[in-house]
Design a protein around this motif. Structure first.
Motif, PDB file in Angstrom:
ATOM      1  N   GLU A 108      -6.002  21.596  36.956  1.00 14.79           N
ATOM      2  CA  GLU A 108      -7.024  20.655  36.484  1.00 14.79           C
ATOM      3  C   GLU A 108      -6.871  19.303  37.166  1.00 14.79           C
ATOM      4  N   ARG A 109      -5.621  18.886  37.396  1.00  8.76           N
ATOM      5  CA  ARG A 109      -5.382  17.600  38.072  1.00  8.76           C
ATOM      6  C   ARG A 109      -5.823  17.666  39.540  1.00  8.76           C
ATOM      7  N   ILE A 110      -5.588  18.806  40.199  1.00  3.73           N
ATOM      8  CA  ILE A 110      -6.021  18.954  41.593  1.00  3.73           C
ATOM      9  C   ILE A 110      -7.542  18.865  41.681  1.00  3.73           C
ATOM     10  N   VAL A 111      -8.217  19.551  40.766  1.00  5.63           N
ATOM     11  CA  VAL A 111      -9.680  19.506  40.760  1.00  5.63           C
ATOM     12  C   VAL A 111     -10.176  18.081  40.509  1.00  5.63           C
ATOM     13  N   ALA A 112      -9.505  17.342  39.629  1.00  7.41           N
ATOM     14  CA  ALA A 112      -9.888  15.949  39.379  1.00  7.41           C
ATOM     15  C   ALA A 112      -9.738  15.108  40.643  1.00  7.41           C
ATOM     16  N   LEU A 113      -8.678  15.358  41.417  1.00  8.33           N
ATOM     17  CA  LEU A 113      -8.490  14.636  42.687  1.00  8.33           C
ATOM     18  C   LEU A 113      -9.612  14.966  43.664  1.00  8.33           C
ATOM     19  N   LEU A 114      -9.942  16.240  43.763  1.00  8.14           N
ATOM     20  CA  LEU A 114     -11.022  16.662  44.658  1.00  8.14           C
ATOM     21  C   LEU A 114     -12.347  16.005  44.257  1.00  8.14           C
ATOM     22  N   ARG A 115     -12.628  16.023  42.966  1.00  3.83           N
ATOM     23  CA  ARG A 115     -13.891  15.448  42.486  1.00  3.83           C
ATOM     24  C   ARG A 115     -13.929  13.936  42.690  1.00  3.83           C
ATOM     25  N   SER A 116     -12.768  13.284  42.576  1.00  3.54           N
ATOM     26  CA  SER A 116     -12.733  11.832  42.785  1.00  3.54           C
ATOM     27  C   SER A 116     -13.034  11.458  44.225  1.00  3.54           C
ATOM     28  N   ASP A 117     -12.851  12.427  45.131  1.00  2.59           N
ATOM     29  CA  ASP A 117     -13.191  12.217  46.544  1.00  2.59           C
ATOM     30  C   ASP A 117     -14.591  12.746  46.868  1.00  2.59           C
ATOM     31  N   HIS A 139      -7.201  30.185  43.309  1.00  2.00           N
ATOM     32  CA  HIS A 139      -8.471  30.104  42.581  1.00  2.00           C
ATOM     33  C   HIS A 139      -9.256  28.857  43.005  1.00  2.00           C
ATOM     34  N   ILE A 140      -8.545  27.754  43.243  1.00  2.00           N
ATOM     35  CA  ILE A 140      -9.216  26.538  43.724  1.00  2.00           C
ATOM     36  C   ILE A 140      -9.689  26.759  45.151  1.00  2.00           C
ATOM     37  N   ALA A 141      -8.898  27.487  45.937  1.00  2.00           N
ATOM     38  CA  ALA A 141      -9.298  27.797  47.312  1.00  2.00           C
ATOM     39  C   ALA A 141     -10.613  28.564  47.322  1.00  2.00           C
ATOM     40  N   GLN A 142     -10.774  29.507  46.380  1.00  2.00           N
ATOM     41  CA  GLN A 142     -12.028  30.262  46.323  1.00  2.00           C
ATOM     42  C   GLN A 142     -13.211  29.356  46.001  1.00  2.00           C
ATOM     43  N   ALA A 143     -12.990  28.345  45.174  1.00  2.00           N
ATOM     44  CA  ALA A 143     -14.062  27.395  44.864  1.00  2.00           C
ATOM     45  C   ALA A 143     -14.441  26.594  46.108  1.00  2.00           C
ATOM     46  N   PHE A 157      -5.499  26.306  52.367  1.00  2.00           N
ATOM     47  CA  PHE A 157      -4.098  25.961  52.167  1.00  2.00           C
ATOM     48  C   PHE A 157      -3.547  25.105  53.306  1.00  2.00           C
ATOM     49  N   GLY A 158      -4.422  24.642  54.196  1.00  2.00           N
ATOM     50  CA  GLY A 158      -4.017  23.773  55.286  1.00  2.00           C
ATOM     51  C   GLY A 158      -3.739  22.354  54.810  1.00  2.00           C
ATOM     52  N   PRO A 159      -3.232  21.500  55.700  1.00  2.00           N
ATOM     53  CA  PRO A 159      -2.822  20.144  55.314  1.00  2.00           C
ATOM     54  C   PRO A 159      -3.956  19.248  54.832  1.00  2.00           C
ATOM     55  N   ASP A 160      -5.191  19.522  55.260  1.00  2.00           N
ATOM     56  CA  ASP A 160      -6.310  18.687  54.815  1.00  2.00           C
ATOM     57  C   ASP A 160      -6.766  19.010  53.401  1.00  2.00           C
ATOM     58  N   TRP A 161      -6.254  20.125  52.886  1.00  2.00           N
ATOM     59  CA  TRP A 161      -6.729  20.551  51.565  1.00  2.00           C
ATOM     60  C   TRP A 161      -5.541  20.790  50.632  1.00  2.00           C
ATOM     61  N   LEU A 162      -5.350  22.013  50.206  1.00  2.00           N
ATOM     62  CA  LEU A 162      -4.374  22.289  49.155  1.00  2.00           C
ATOM     63  C   LEU A 162      -2.938  22.347  49.651  1.00  2.00           C
ATOM     64  N   GLY A 163      -2.766  22.373  50.965  1.00  2.00           N
ATOM     65  CA  GLY A 163      -1.416  22.426  51.505  1.00  2.00           C
ATOM     66  C   GLY A 163      -0.713  21.097  51.522  1.00  2.00           C
ATOM     67  N   GLN A 164      -1.467  20.005  51.515  1.00  2.00           N
ATOM     68  CA  GLN A 164      -0.828  18.686  51.577  1.00  2.00           C
ATOM     69  C   GLN A 164      -1.630  17.610  50.848  1.00  2.00           C
ATOM     70  N   ARG A 165      -2.845  17.345  51.332  1.00  2.00           N
ATOM     71  CA  ARG A 165      -3.608  16.219  50.796  1.00  2.00           C
ATOM     72  C   ARG A 165      -3.874  16.359  49.294  1.00  2.00           C
ATOM     73  N   TYR A 166      -4.220  17.572  48.863  1.00  2.00           N
ATOM     74  CA  TYR A 166      -4.524  17.797  47.453  1.00  2.00           C
ATOM     75  C   TYR A 166      -3.486  18.707  46.799  1.00  2.00           C
TER      76      TYR A 166
END
Length: 286
Positions: A108-117, A139-143, A157-166
């Motif tokens: 839920e916190r990751i999704v909040a970060l994504l939405r804030s951007d 599951h977030i990756a599928q979204a 899962f790369g650095p620009d997304w769930l692997g690092q930034r988020y």
């Protein structure tokens, strides 16, 4: 004919794309003789998997535990495969429930970060996509894929997304505590993909030696994220420490390209693994 044994798979009870019954049917179609269901931090898939077992297929009930080693800074996440443990052992049940709740909160916190951007992903939609299973980054990756922001799970899962930034840390089980809990619950702990440098940082051999002294039974050597040299290193370490050596696909359905049975465990190792359990939870035959 040598039995084909795959001891590491995931269903929709965690972050796979096949339901437990679908996974069982696919395992049978793939020609497996033994399959282990090892969803992340949950045993929710056990019962439907047992009900779906066809004649000739054996099911090893297990889980993949989210663990952490605090011997370095920052601490190092790692995974422990646990086989044939009592799913009602109170202390282990409590730890798994805590980890699942932490995964949910982190998602839920990751999704909040994504939405804030300004990235339009929906937490209710992600929860629905998990179908009641343990929520994870796949599951977030599928979204992100559905939103057209990335093309594949690997890209997500790369650095620009769930692997690092988020990417956010989550609560895990201390790995020594996890080994202790699995053994106390009559189960068999095996270190998952310990040498997978392509995933990032790896644990030193000294830690595996300490875990072996604490009750670790085996290490997973044959895995898609291990190079041939890494597999040989794990085998040599296991020989030195008297540990069993397993092989498995770590199948997640369409979240990964690896197929069921891509890597397998030797029948004699499988028999030793089963013998190392207390027998409270047995292998189920269809």
């Amino acid at each position: 004919m040598i039995p084909r044994i795959d001891l590491h798979t995931h269903s929709t009870a965690s972050d796979g794309t096949l339901t437990p019954p679908q996974l069982i049917r696919t395992a049978a179609e793939a020609g497996l003789d033994v399959v282990a269901l090892t969803d992340h931090d949950t045993t929710a898939g056990w019962e439907p998997a047992v009900r779906a077992l066809p004649t000739g297929l054996r099911l090893v009930r297990g889980a993949e535990l989210s663990c952490r080693w605090s011997g370095v800074t920052p601490s190092l996440p790692l995974h422990l495969l646990a086989y044939l443990f009592d799913p009602q052992a109170p202390e282990l049940v409590a730890e798994l429930a805590r980890v699942r709740a932490a995964r949910l909160e982190r998602g839920e916190r990751i999704v909040a970060l994504l939405r804030s951007d300004g990235i339009d992903v929906s937490w209710p939609e992600i929860l629905a996509g998990a179908g009641g299973g343990t929520v994870g980054r796949p599951h977030i990756a599928q979204a992100l894929i559905r939103a057209g922001l990335v093309a594949t799970t690997s890209e997500a899962f790369g650095p620009d997304w769930l692997g690092q930034r988020y990417r956010l840390p989550k609560e895990d089980i201390d790995v020594f505590r996890a080994v202790e809990l699995v053994r106390a619950a009559g189960g068999v702990p095996v270190f998952a993909h310990p040498r997978a440098t392509r995933r990032g940082r790896i644990v030193p051999d000294e830690l595996i030696a300490e875990l072996a002294a604490a009750g670790l039974v085996g290490v997973e050597a044959d895995h898609e994220d291990h190079s041939p040299a890494e597999r040989e290193h794990v085998r040599g370490l296991a020989a030195d420490l008297g540990l069993l050596v397993t092989g498995s696909s770590d199948f997640h359905g369409t979240h990964k390209t690896v197929r069921l049975g891509a890597f397998t465990t030797a029948p004699e190792v499988y028999e030793q693994l089963v013998a190392a359990s207390s027998g409270v939870i047995e292998v189920v035959s269809g």
